[in-house]
Enzyme design. Sequence first.
Site, PDB file in Angstrom:
ATOM      1  CE  LYS A   1     -30.942  54.018   4.419  1.00  0.00           C
ATOM      2  NZ  LYS A   1     -30.887  55.033   5.459  1.00  0.00           N
TER       3      LYS A   1
ATOM      4  CB  THR B   1     -31.175  49.831  15.915  1.00  0.00           C
ATOM      5  OG1 THR B   1     -30.520  50.749  15.042  1.00  0.00           O
ATOM      6  CG2 THR B   1     -30.544  48.461  15.802  1.00  0.00           C
TER       7      THR B   1
ATOM      8  CG  ASN C   1     -29.998  54.830  17.010  1.00  0.00           C
ATOM      9  OD1 ASN C   1     -28.941  54.319  17.313  1.00  0.00           O
ATOM     10  ND2 ASN C   1     -30.643  54.527  15.887  1.00  0.00           N
TER      11      ASN C   1
ATOM     12  CD  GLU D   1     -26.560  51.700  17.032  1.00  0.00           C
ATOM     13  OE1 GLU D   1     -27.072  51.212  16.003  1.00  0.00           O
ATOM     14  OE2 GLU D   1     -25.346  51.918  17.171  1.00  0.00           O
TER      15      GLU D   1
ATOM     16  CE1 TYR E   1     -34.962  57.073  13.065  1.00  0.00           C
ATOM     17  CE2 TYR E   1     -36.391  56.954  11.139  1.00  0.00           C
ATOM     18  CZ  TYR E   1     -35.224  56.623  11.794  1.00  0.00           C
ATOM     19  OH  TYR E   1     -34.302  55.824  11.155  1.00  0.00           O
TER      20      TYR E   1
ATOM     21  NE  ARG F   1     -22.304  39.646  21.051  1.00  0.00           N
ATOM     22  CZ  ARG F   1     -21.878  40.710  20.380  1.00  0.00           C
ATOM     23  NH1 ARG F   1     -20.782  41.337  20.739  1.00  0.00           N
ATOM     24  NH2 ARG F   1     -22.560  41.164  19.336  1.00  0.00           N
TER      25      ARG F   1
END
Length: 161
Positions: free
Chosen positions: A21, A27, A29, A79, A91, A104
């Site tokens: 969104k 992603t 999770n 994520e 899901y 990083r």
Amino acid sequence: MRSLPYFCRGQVVRGFGRGSKDLGIPTANFPESVVDNLPADISTGIYYGWACVDNGDIHKMVMSIGWNPYYKNTKKSMETHVIHKFKEDFYGQILSVAMVGYIRPERGFGSLDELIAAIHSDIEEAKIKLDLPEHLKLKEHHFFKTSVATTANQILNGHRL
């Protein structure tokens, strides 16, 4: 980071709902149980590696581990952005990842546009690094060849999934 490459597997759970969104970068999770079992030397930040959903194809990925300073999260998360266009959400399915390198540390950003630009830069860096022979060979690791159903009770990188 002595723990890299790090292999983990878990059921995809609903996150904060910001990836697709707010950012336009979906992603997947991991549940708290996977996040809580990370080795101490896996610091917060951005990682790259390989991922697959259930027993599907293996794709390049980038992963954020941490508190997402821009959003000021109070709960640590993992994520994963799988660099592939999926037809639908996954899901509840099992995500398997091999984290092979570090890009990083996590950091705050002054604007949403700066955050999005950094994520796109991370994705491009991951694509390049994953084409290196030492990283390509991990795409063929036996971890991805083992059926998700048969590994539910096995220990991966020191923790039971």
